[in-house]
Design a protein around this motif. Structure first.
Motif, short mmCIF file in Angstrom:
data_model
loop_
_atom_site.label_atom_id
_atom_site.label_comp_id
_atom_site.label_asym_id
_atom_site.label_seq_id
_atom_site.Cartn_x
_atom_site.Cartn_y
_atom_site.Cartn_z
N ALA A 67 0.86 -1.18 0.00
CA ALA A 67 0.00 0.00 0.00
C ALA A 67 0.90 1.24 0.00
N ILE A 68 0.62 2.17 -0.88
CA ILE A 68 1.51 3.32 -1.06
C ILE A 68 1.79 4.02 0.26
N TYR A 69 0.76 4.17 1.09
CA TYR A 69 0.93 4.94 2.32
C TYR A 69 1.11 4.07 3.55
N SER A 70 1.54 2.83 3.36
CA SER A 70 1.97 2.05 4.53
C SER A 70 3.24 2.69 5.08
N VAL A 71 3.47 2.54 6.36
CA VAL A 71 4.63 3.18 6.99
C VAL A 71 5.95 2.68 6.40
N PRO A 72 6.14 1.35 6.24
CA PRO A 72 7.42 0.91 5.66
C PRO A 72 7.66 1.48 4.26
N ASN A 73 6.62 1.58 3.45
CA ASN A 73 6.81 2.12 2.11
C ASN A 73 7.21 3.59 2.16
N GLN A 74 6.57 4.35 3.07
CA GLN A 74 6.91 5.76 3.19
C GLN A 74 8.30 5.95 3.79
N VAL A 75 8.73 5.03 4.62
CA VAL A 75 10.11 5.08 5.12
C VAL A 75 11.09 4.93 3.95
N GLY A 76 10.79 3.98 3.05
CA GLY A 76 11.62 3.80 1.88
C GLY A 76 11.65 5.04 1.00
N TRP B 219 0.82 -3.51 3.98
CA TRP B 219 -0.53 -3.40 3.43
C TRP B 219 -1.44 -2.76 4.46
N LEU B 220 -1.24 -1.46 4.69
CA LEU B 220 -2.02 -0.71 5.67
C LEU B 220 -3.14 0.04 4.96
N LEU B 221 -4.37 -0.25 5.36
CA LEU B 221 -5.53 0.47 4.87
C LEU B 221 -6.17 1.21 6.04
N PRO B 222 -6.78 2.37 5.81
CA PRO B 222 -7.22 3.23 6.91
C PRO B 222 -8.12 2.54 7.93
N TRP B 223 -9.06 1.70 7.46
CA TRP B 223 -10.02 1.10 8.38
C TRP B 223 -9.40 0.05 9.29
N ALA C 204 13.39 -5.00 0.21
CA ALA C 204 13.46 -6.27 0.95
C ALA C 204 14.07 -6.04 2.33
N GLY C 205 15.06 -5.15 2.41
CA GLY C 205 15.69 -4.86 3.70
C GLY C 205 14.74 -4.18 4.67
N ILE C 206 13.98 -3.21 4.18
CA ILE C 206 13.00 -2.52 5.03
C ILE C 206 11.92 -3.49 5.49
N ARG C 207 11.47 -4.33 4.58
CA ARG C 207 10.45 -5.32 4.95
C ARG C 207 10.98 -6.25 6.04
N LEU C 208 12.24 -6.68 5.92
CA LEU C 208 12.83 -7.57 6.92
C LEU C 208 12.94 -6.89 8.28
N VAL C 209 13.36 -5.63 8.28
CA VAL C 209 13.46 -4.88 9.55
C VAL C 209 12.08 -4.73 10.18
#
Length: 437
Positions: A329-338, A392-396, A348-353
C-alpha cells in the motif's frame, strides 16, 4: 484577603462549552461530508464512478451539497480537531449527550452512500459468484468471471481467490437473495450496528476494569477514521472486532469458556493477535482449561462447517491473505520510510526490519503480560506494531486498535493510536487537497 480569581478555562462551564462545540462541529462536518457524497463527488463515493442510482445514494439524497475534494479534506481536518477537543474535555460531557452523538453519527453515516471504498461490492460479488454462478470463491485468480450487475460498482475485476474466511463467506451467501442493493444496505446496517456494539463492549470492559467508560466510548465511537472509513465504508472488520471485544470482556468477568469460543469466532473473520494475551490473563488451572476448551470446540465447529461447504479449498483465504501482505500500500509506513530514505519505496531490507520489529514487539509484550503487566495494553501495543510494520495498511485497519487502546491502562498507547490516526488522515487529505477542482 480576597481569593485568587479562577481562570476561565479551568471552570466547568468553559469545558462544557468547548465539549459541546466539539460535538457540534463533529456533527456539522459529518453532515456536510455526507451531503457532498450525495451530490456525486467521486472522491467520496468511488462506487458511483459509472452509475449513481437512487438505492446507492440512500434516503438522504435530497441533501446534496456542492463541495470539491479540497473542501472535503478540510472538513476531515476539522472533524479531527473537534474530536481532539472532545477528548480533552471528555469529563465535561454527560453520558446521555455522548451516547446520543455517537449513535447519531453512526446512523448518519449508515444512511449515506458507501464512502471512500467500494470493498462492500466485493463482498456482494464474491457471494454472488458462489451462489448464482457456481464459482468457488477460493478459485484461482485466473478463473473466468461471468458478467454480473455488481461489477458496475467495483473498481477492480475480481477478488479471486477470496481473502475472506469461509465463515464470512457463508454470512455473505445468506444476503444474496436480497440482490445487489439489498446486499449493500445489509452490510451498511451490519457495519453501523457492529461498530456500536464494539463501543458498547468498550464501555462494559472499561467499567469492569474500574476505568472511565464514557471516555473510553468517546475515544472509539467518535473517532473520525472509524466513522469515515469503517462505518461509512461498510467494511466487515467489525464482524471480527465485536467477538474479540466480547471475548476480552468475558475474560475480565471470569467466563472463560464462552470467551474462548468468541475469540475463535473473531479469528474466523480476521486473524487476531489476542489469543496468547488472553492466556496470559488467565491463571493456570480450571479457568485456563475452560478457555482452551471453548476455543477448541469453536475451532472444530468452524472447521467442520468450512470443509463441508468448501472442501479442500476452505483454507484458500490464508494463502490469499499471505499474497496480499506481499503487496504494498503506497501509504503504509514501511513504504513511506523507503520513500523518505530515497529508495523509492519499500525494499526487501526494510520489509525484513519491519517484520523483525513486529516479532520483537510481540515477544516483549507477551513477556510483560505473562509477568503480570496490563495484558490488554500489551495486546494493544502488538496490534499497533502490526499496523505500523505491515506493507498493506488500509485506513479502516485502525478499528482493530482503537478498542484496545481505549480500555488498556497505558496512556502512551492511546497517544500512539492517535498518532497513527493522524498519519492516516494526513496521507489521505493530502491527496484530496491536491486533486483538481
Amino acid at each position: 484577603m480576597e481569593a485568587a480569581a479562577v481562570p476561565l478555562w479551568s471552570s466547568r462551564r468553559a469545558r462544557e462549552l468547548a465539549a459541546f462545540a466539539g460535538l457540534g462541529g463533529l456533527a456539522a462536518c459529518s453532515g456536510a461530508i455526507v451531503a457532498a457524497a450525495e451530490n456525486g463527488l467521486h472522491t467520496l463515493v468511488p462506487s458511483a464512478t459509472r452509475a449513481y442510482p437512487g438505492w446507492l445514494r440512500g434516503p438522504l439524497s435530497e441533501f446534496g451539497l456542492a463541495i470539491d475534494s479540497s473542501g472535503v479534506a478540510w472538513l476531515v481536518v476539522a472533524m479531527c480537531a473537534c474530536y481532539a477537543i472532545v477528548l480533552v474535555c471528555a469529563d465535561a460531557v454527560s453520558a446521555r449527550t455522548g451516547i446520543v452523538v455517537i449513535v447519531g453519527l453512526h446512523v448518519l453515516f449508515m444512511l449515506g452512500p458507501p464512502l471512500l471504498s467500494s470493498d462492500v461490492f466485493g463482498y456482494v460479488d464474491l457471494a454472488r459468484l458462489g451462489t448464482l454462478h457456481g464459482i468457488d470463491p477460493y478459485s484461482s485468480g485466473a478463473t473466468p468471471v461471468p458478467p454480473d450487475p455488481v461489477h458496475l460498482y467495483r473498481r477492480w475485476h475480481s477478488d479471486l481467490p477470496s481473502p475472506y474466511s469461509p465463515v464470512f463467506t457463508l454470512v455473505s451467501y445468506a444476503l444474496v437473495p436480497l440482490g445487489v442493493a439489498g446486499g449493500l444496505w445489509s452490510y451498511k446496517v451490519l457495519a453501523a450496528v457492529g461498530s456500536l456494539a464494539a463501543v458498547w463492549l468498550v464501555w462494559r470492559c472499561a467499567s469492569a476494569l474500574g476505568r472511565d467508560p464514557l471516555k473510553a466510548a468517546l475515544f472509539v465511537g467518535l473517532n473520525p477514521v472509524l466513522l469515515l472509513f469503517g462505518v461509512a465504508g461498510d467494511h466487515n472488520d467489525f464482524l471480527a472486532v465485536v467477538p474479540a471485544m466480547a471475548a476480552i470482556y468475558l475474560v475480565i468477568v471470569g467466563r472463560e469458556r464462552v470467551s474462548g469460543g468468541l475469540l475463535m469466532l473473531a479469528a474466523a473473520f480476521k486473524i487476531p493477535l489476542a489469543m496468547p494475551f488472553l492466556f496470559a490473563a488467565v491463571r493456570p488451572g480450571a479457568r485456563r482449561r475452560a478457555l482452551v476448551t471453548g476455543a477448541a470446540i469453536a475451532l472444530a465447529a468452524f472447521a467442520v462447517v468450512s470443509i463441508a461447504v468448501f472442501g479442500s479449498h476452505a483454507d484458500g483465504f490464508v494463502n490469499a491473505i499471505r499474497e496480499q501482505q506481499n503487496q504494498v500500500a503506497i501509504y503504509s509506513v514501511p513504504n513511506q520510510v523507503g520513500v523518505g530514505l530515497g529508495l523509492g519505496g519499500i525494499t526487501a531490507g526494510i520489509r525484513l526490519v519491519a517484520q523483525a520489529a513486529l516479532i520483537a514487539t510481540l515477544l516483549l509484550a507477551l513477556r510483560a503480560a505473562w509477568r503480570g503487566a496490563d495484558w490488554i495494553a500489551a495486546a494493544g501495543w502488538t496490534m499497533f506494531a502490526l499496523l505500523v510494520t505491515t506493507a498493506w495498511l488500509l485506513p479502516w485497519y485502525v478499528t482493530w486498535l482503537l478498542p484496545l487502546a481505549a480500555i488498556g491502562g497505558d496512556r502512551r498507547l492511546r497517544l500512539a493510536s492517535l498518532a497513527l490516526v493522524a498519519y492516516v488522515v494526513i496521507t489521505r487529505v493530502t491527496i484530496w487537497a491536491s486533486l483538481p477542482t
